[in-house]
Design an enzyme around this catalytic site. Structure first.
Site, PDB file in Angstrom:
ATOM      1  N   HIS A   9      -1.764  -9.627  -1.995  1.00  0.00           N
ATOM      2  CA  HIS A   9      -0.823  -8.445  -1.578  1.00  0.00           C
ATOM      3  C   HIS A   9      -1.209  -7.404  -2.637  1.00  0.00           C
ATOM      4  CE1 HIS A   9       1.538 -11.721  -0.387  1.00  0.00           C
ATOM      5  NE2 HIS A   9       2.625 -10.963   0.188  1.00  0.00           N
ATOM      6  N   ASP A  11      -1.029  -7.516   1.923  1.00  0.00           N
ATOM      7  CA  ASP A  11       0.177  -7.176   2.709  1.00  0.00           C
ATOM      8  C   ASP A  11       1.000  -6.393   1.887  1.00  0.00           C
ATOM      9  OD1 ASP A  11      -0.940  -9.012   4.277  1.00  0.00           O
ATOM     10  OD2 ASP A  11       0.813 -10.186   4.694  1.00  0.00           O
TER      11      ASP A  11
HETATM   12 ZN   LIG Z   1       4.782  -9.496   3.223  1.00  0.00          ZN
END
Ligand SMILES: [Zn+2]
Length: 236
Positions: A187, A43
């Protein structure tokens, strides 16, 4: 009378006699019913660390899903195109990463539609699902996502890599959550995550896991627009 058939013809006759005929409309089993699959999801990118992650994934023929932020997409067209070209999936993670539950309907619609548009413009594809920032959602957000036709993809394991900022910790947490049909939240804006993935992808591949996109993991299962899936694991 004895008929002698040789070579390809003989083989064709033998095969057609021995093999049970498959029904004409037989559907192949979804990939993840046949294999142990895991969906790694990254993400908040694309970010300058993303290409190194793409290199790691490519080396192991692994696929992943990237939930990107609209505001970061435009200046990183090359990374977006590379994701698509190399078989990864792209999801909508809003324009600016707000808590959607705190926005007005109009603001939510703008966050999602502007991001759909920039991804379409830059990468030439339209995401078919979204992930609400921090997993923050409610009935209202769900029904607005329904109007976009977008299911909400959550996760089964969150590594909290952005907090850990430690390659070994991120590696261990990812491997801990790595079970069949897991959806793991990571991430690609965290450099330690990108470093950790080199060992993680190698280890999981050697354990026989197939690293696939969310769509491949879903297989035949069709999520309803607005539906939130999967349900996150309860905190222990
Ligand atoms: Zn996020």
């Amino acid at each position: 009378m004895r008929v002698i058939v040789r070579g390809a013809l003989a083989l064709a006759l033998t095969t057609s006699l021995l093999a049970p005929a498959a029904p004409a409309n037989a559907k192949p089993k979804p990939y993840c019913e046949l294999h142990k699959c895991i969906a790694l999801t990254f993400d908040d990118g694309p970010w300058p660390y993303t290409p190194a992650l793409l290199d790691t994934l490519k080396k192991h023929k692994a696929k992943a899903t990237f939930f990107v932020l609209g505001r970061k997409v435009e200046s990183r067209a090359d990374m977006m195109k590379r994701m698509v070209d190399e078989g990864h999936e792209i999801g909508n993670h809003t324009w600016d990463h707000p808590d959607l539950t705190k926005l007005t309907d109009e603001e939510i619609l703008s966050e999602i539609s502007s991001t759909q548009q920039v991804i379409q413009d830059v990468a030439g594809i339209t995401p078919t699902f979204m992930r609400p920032p921090n997993g923050a959602t409610n009935t209202r957000v769900g029904s607005l996502m329904k109007s976009f036709g977008l299911p909400q993809i959550l996760w089964t394991g969150s590594t909290l890599d952005w907090q850990a900022r430690n390659t070994k910790v991120i590696r261990d947490r990812t491997l801990k959550y790595a079970k069949r049909n897991a959806v793991i939240l990571l991430h690609d804006i965290v450099p330690e995550t990108v470093t950790a993935m080199s060992t993680v992808v190698d280890t999981l591949t050697k354990k026989g896991y197939k690293l696939v996109t969310v769509s491949t993991l879903l297989g035949d299962r069709e999520l309803k627009p607005g539906e939130a899936w999967p349900k996150p694991e309860k905190k222990k």
